[in-house]
Write a protein that holds these residues in place. Sequence first.
Motif, PDB file in Angstrom:
ATOM      1  N   ALA A  31      14.321  30.653   3.648  1.00 43.91           N
ATOM      2  CA  ALA A  31      13.643  31.701   2.752  1.00 43.91           C
ATOM      3  C   ALA A  31      14.904  32.879   3.085  1.00 43.91           C
ATOM      4  CB  ALA A  31      12.255  32.918   3.616  1.00 43.91           C
ATOM      5  N   TYR A  32      15.768  33.386   4.524  1.00 47.36           N
ATOM      6  CA  TYR A  32      16.147  34.291   4.908  1.00 47.36           C
ATOM      7  C   TYR A  32      17.528  33.148   4.984  1.00 47.36           C
ATOM      8  CZ  TYR A  32      12.632  37.117   2.642  1.00 47.36           C
ATOM      9  OH  TYR A  32      11.269  37.782   1.783  1.00 47.36           O
ATOM     10  N   PRO A  33      18.495  32.575   4.796  1.00 47.73           N
ATOM     11  CA  PRO A  33      19.221  31.957   5.968  1.00 47.73           C
ATOM     12  C   PRO A  33      20.458  33.084   6.486  1.00 47.73           C
ATOM     13  CG  PRO A  33      19.734  30.881   4.484  1.00 47.73           C
ATOM     14  CD  PRO A  33      18.463  32.342   3.079  1.00 47.73           C
ATOM     15  N   ILE A  34      20.841  33.462   5.869  1.00 42.34           N
ATOM     16  CA  ILE A  34      22.088  34.083   6.144  1.00 42.34           C
ATOM     17  C   ILE A  34      21.257  35.256   7.738  1.00 42.34           C
ATOM     18  CG2 ILE A  34      24.036  36.385   6.151  1.00 42.34           C
ATOM     19  CD1 ILE A  34      23.816  35.594   3.149  1.00 42.34           C
ATOM     20  N   TRP A  35      19.995  36.201   7.626  1.00 41.04           N
ATOM     21  CA  TRP A  35      19.597  36.586   8.139  1.00 41.04           C
ATOM     22  C   TRP A  35      19.393  36.020   9.135  1.00 41.04           C
ATOM     23  CZ3 TRP A  35      20.107  41.815   8.835  1.00 41.04           C
ATOM     24  CH2 TRP A  35      20.762  42.621   7.410  1.00 41.04           C
ATOM     25  N   SER A  36      18.514  35.005   8.778  1.00 39.15           N
ATOM     26  CA  SER A  36      17.610  33.854   9.992  1.00 39.15           C
ATOM     27  C   SER A  36      19.204  33.499  10.809  1.00 39.15           C
ATOM     28  CB  SER A  36      16.657  33.206   9.581  1.00 39.15           C
ATOM     29  OG  SER A  36      15.433  33.569   8.817  1.00 39.15           O
ATOM     30  N   ALA A  37      20.650  33.610  10.186  1.00 43.17           N
ATOM     31  CA  ALA A  37      20.790  32.796  11.458  1.00 43.17           C
ATOM     32  C   ALA A  37      22.260  33.904  12.236  1.00 43.17           C
ATOM     33  CB  ALA A  37      22.556  32.388   9.970  1.00 43.17           C
ATOM     34  N   ILE A  38      22.192  35.193  11.548  1.00 41.65           N
ATOM     35  CA  ILE A  38      22.679  36.797  12.626  1.00 41.65           C
ATOM     36  C   ILE A  38      21.999  36.309  13.988  1.00 41.65           C
ATOM     37  CG2 ILE A  38      22.742  38.925  12.081  1.00 41.65           C
ATOM     38  CD1 ILE A  38      24.279  38.695   9.230  1.00 41.65           C
ATOM     39  N   VAL A  39      20.850  36.209  13.745  1.00 41.11           N
ATOM     40  CA  VAL A  39      19.504  36.586  14.703  1.00 41.11           C
ATOM     41  C   VAL A  39      19.628  35.548  15.129  1.00 41.11           C
ATOM     42  CG1 VAL A  39      16.830  37.481  14.715  1.00 41.11           C
ATOM     43  CG2 VAL A  39      17.810  38.462  12.821  1.00 41.11           C
ATOM     44  N   ILE A  40      19.385  34.373  14.946  1.00 39.39           N
ATOM     45  CA  ILE A  40      19.039  33.507  15.990  1.00 39.39           C
ATOM     46  C   ILE A  40      20.410  33.486  17.054  1.00 39.39           C
ATOM     47  CG2 ILE A  40      19.693  30.865  16.217  1.00 39.39           C
ATOM     48  CD1 ILE A  40      18.038  30.435  13.637  1.00 39.39           C
ATOM     49  N   VAL A  41      21.402  33.990  15.944  1.00 40.52           N
ATOM     50  CA  VAL A  41      22.862  33.330  17.459  1.00 40.52           C
ATOM     51  C   VAL A  41      22.755  34.875  18.543  1.00 40.52           C
ATOM     52  CG1 VAL A  41      25.442  34.125  17.557  1.00 40.52           C
ATOM     53  CG2 VAL A  41      24.554  32.431  16.430  1.00 40.52           C
ATOM     54  N   LEU A  42      22.299  35.934  17.671  1.00 42.48           N
ATOM     55  CA  LEU A  42      22.580  37.633  18.666  1.00 42.48           C
ATOM     56  C   LEU A  42      21.497  36.862  19.610  1.00 42.48           C
ATOM     57  CD1 LEU A  42      22.426  40.042  16.719  1.00 42.48           C
ATOM     58  CD2 LEU A  42      24.209  38.995  17.376  1.00 42.48           C
ATOM     59  N   ASP A  43      19.915  36.609  19.007  1.00 38.55           N
ATOM     60  CA  ASP A  43      19.105  36.297  19.970  1.00 38.55           C
ATOM     61  C   ASP A  43      19.254  34.965  21.117  1.00 38.55           C
ATOM     62  OD1 ASP A  43      17.113  37.421  19.549  1.00 38.55           O
ATOM     63  OD2 ASP A  43      16.041  36.324  18.164  1.00 38.55           O
ATOM     64  N   VAL A  44      20.307  33.839  21.420  1.00 38.00           N
ATOM     65  CA  VAL A  44      20.842  33.078  22.362  1.00 38.00           C
ATOM     66  C   VAL A  44      22.166  34.145  22.885  1.00 38.00           C
ATOM     67  CG1 VAL A  44      22.528  31.023  22.130  1.00 38.00           C
ATOM     68  CG2 VAL A  44      20.680  30.934  20.894  1.00 38.00           C
ATOM     69  N   LEU A  45      22.378  35.220  22.488  1.00 42.52           N
ATOM     70  CA  LEU A  45      23.884  35.508  23.582  1.00 42.52           C
ATOM     71  C   LEU A  45      22.498  36.037  24.582  1.00 42.52           C
ATOM     72  CD1 LEU A  45      26.106  36.772  20.799  1.00 42.52           C
ATOM     73  CD2 LEU A  45      26.686  35.068  22.770  1.00 42.52           C
ATOM     74  N   VAL A  46      21.651  36.931  23.553  1.00 43.43           N
ATOM     75  CA  VAL A  46      20.730  37.424  24.504  1.00 43.43           C
ATOM     76  C   VAL A  46      20.258  37.031  25.582  1.00 43.43           C
ATOM     77  CG1 VAL A  46      18.603  39.194  24.689  1.00 43.43           C
ATOM     78  CG2 VAL A  46      20.075  39.663  23.016  1.00 43.43           C
ATOM     79  N   ILE A  47      19.319  35.925  24.958  1.00 42.94           N
ATOM     80  CA  ILE A  47      18.451  35.095  26.968  1.00 42.94           C
ATOM     81  C   ILE A  47      19.588  34.422  27.100  1.00 42.94           C
ATOM     82  CG2 ILE A  47      18.017  32.674  26.698  1.00 42.94           C
ATOM     83  CD1 ILE A  47      17.039  32.905  24.008  1.00 42.94           C
ATOM     84  N   TYR A  48      21.690  34.626  27.407  1.00 37.75           N
ATOM     85  CA  TYR A  48      22.017  33.880  28.170  1.00 37.75           C
ATOM     86  C   TYR A  48      22.360  34.747  29.389  1.00 37.75           C
ATOM     87  CZ  TYR A  48      26.204  33.031  31.194  1.00 37.75           C
ATOM     88  OH  TYR A  48      26.651  32.498  31.670  1.00 37.75           O
ATOM     89  N   ALA A  49      22.726  36.392  28.693  1.00 37.86           N
ATOM     90  CA  ALA A  49      22.928  37.428  29.230  1.00 37.86           C
ATOM     91  C   ALA A  49      21.839  37.998  30.089  1.00 37.86           C
ATOM     92  CB  ALA A  49      22.844  38.742  28.327  1.00 37.86           C
ATOM     93  N   LEU A  50      20.759  37.329  29.601  1.00 36.64           N
ATOM     94  CA  LEU A  50      19.536  38.626  30.446  1.00 36.64           C
ATOM     95  C   LEU A  50      18.744  36.793  32.184  1.00 36.64           C
ATOM     96  CD1 LEU A  50      17.411  39.674  27.835  1.00 36.64           C
ATOM     97  CD2 LEU A  50      18.361  40.847  29.407  1.00 36.64           C
ATOM     98  N   VAL A  51      19.405  35.850  31.584  1.00 33.62           N
ATOM     99  CA  VAL A  51      19.035  34.913  32.276  1.00 33.62           C
ATOM    100  C   VAL A  51      19.974  34.716  32.728  1.00 33.62           C
ATOM    101  CG1 VAL A  51      18.311  32.158  32.581  1.00 33.62           C
ATOM    102  CG2 VAL A  51      17.155  33.571  30.637  1.00 33.62           C
ATOM    103  N   ALA A  52      20.742  34.477  33.256  1.00 40.84           N
ATOM    104  CA  ALA A  52      21.919  34.662  33.749  1.00 40.84           C
ATOM    105  C   ALA A  52      22.913  36.055  34.538  1.00 40.84           C
ATOM    106  CB  ALA A  52      23.179  33.875  33.434  1.00 40.84           C
ATOM    107  N   HIS A  53      22.051  36.978  34.397  1.00 40.83           N
ATOM    108  CA  HIS A  53      22.427  37.745  35.073  1.00 40.83           C
ATOM    109  C   HIS A  53      22.031  39.219  35.142  1.00 40.83           C
ATOM    110  CE1 HIS A  53      26.439  36.228  35.415  1.00 40.83           C
ATOM    111  NE2 HIS A  53      26.541  35.171  33.693  1.00 40.83           N
ATOM    112  N   GLY A  54      20.369  39.069  34.935  1.00 37.58           N
ATOM    113  CA  GLY A  54      19.802  40.312  34.544  1.00 37.58           C
ATOM    114  C   GLY A  54      19.387  40.819  35.906  1.00 37.58           C
ATOM    115  N   LYS A  55      19.113  40.601  36.624  1.00 32.98           N
ATOM    116  CA  LYS A  55      18.555  40.834  38.457  1.00 32.98           C
ATOM    117  C   LYS A  55      20.107  41.984  38.153  1.00 32.98           C
ATOM    118  CE  LYS A  55      16.333  36.955  39.490  1.00 32.98           C
ATOM    119  NZ  LYS A  55      16.010  35.752  41.069  1.00 32.98           N
ATOM    120  N   GLU A  56      21.316  41.806  37.928  1.00 32.36           N
ATOM    121  CA  GLU A  56      22.066  42.900  37.994  1.00 32.36           C
ATOM    122  C   GLU A  56      21.730  44.596  37.977  1.00 32.36           C
ATOM    123  OE1 GLU A  56      26.250  41.850  36.997  1.00 32.36           O
ATOM    124  OE2 GLU A  56      25.349  39.745  37.622  1.00 32.36           O
ATOM    125  N   LEU A  57      20.921  44.400  37.098  1.00 28.30           N
ATOM    126  CA  LEU A  57      20.364  45.788  36.340  1.00 28.30           C
ATOM    127  C   LEU A  57      18.998  46.374  37.337  1.00 28.30           C
ATOM    128  CD1 LEU A  57      21.285  46.220  32.968  1.00 28.30           C
ATOM    129  CD2 LEU A  57      22.458  47.420  35.046  1.00 28.30           C
TER     130      LEU A  57
END
Length: 136
Positions: free
Chosen positions: A107-133
Motif C-alpha cells: 500500500a505504501y512501499p516508500i514510507w514502509s521501507a523508510i520506517v522498517i529501516v529506521l525501526d531496525v536501527l532502533v532495535i539494535y541501538a536499544l538491545v545492544a547498548h540501552g543499559k548505558e542510559l
Amino acid sequence: MATHGARPARTGWVGWIYFGAVVLVAGGIVQFVNGLIALADSGMMYLLPSGMAVQVSFASVGISFMIMGIVLAAAGIGVMSGKTWARVLAITLAVLSVLGNIAFFTAYPIWSAIVIVLDVLVIYALVAHGKELRHS
C-alpha cells in the motif's frame, strides 16, 4: 569489589541510543503521517486485472497507524530519559512496527521501507547498548 546493580559506564554507543530514541520519535511521526494518508485514501477504488472494481478501506489501518505513531513517540521520549520500561516498550513497538509495515508494504512501499529501516536501527541501538542510559 562488587559492582552489582551499578550503571554501566557510558561509552560512545550512548550516541546510538539517543539516535535510536530520536529515530523512534521520528518513526512515530512517520507512522502518524502514514495513518493520515491511509485515512485520506480510505475510499479508494482499485481495478483488478480481471476487470473487477474493489473498494478498499484503509480507515482502520490509518487509525491503528496513528495510535502506533503516538505510542512510538512517547516511548522514544521515555528512552531519552533513560527509563527501562520505555526501552522494553520501544523494542516491542519497533518490532510490531516492522511487522505492520511489512504487512502493508504494497500500500505504501516508500514510507514502509523508510520506517522498517529506521525501526531496525532502533532495535539494535536499544538491545545492544540501552543499559548505558538506565536511570531507573
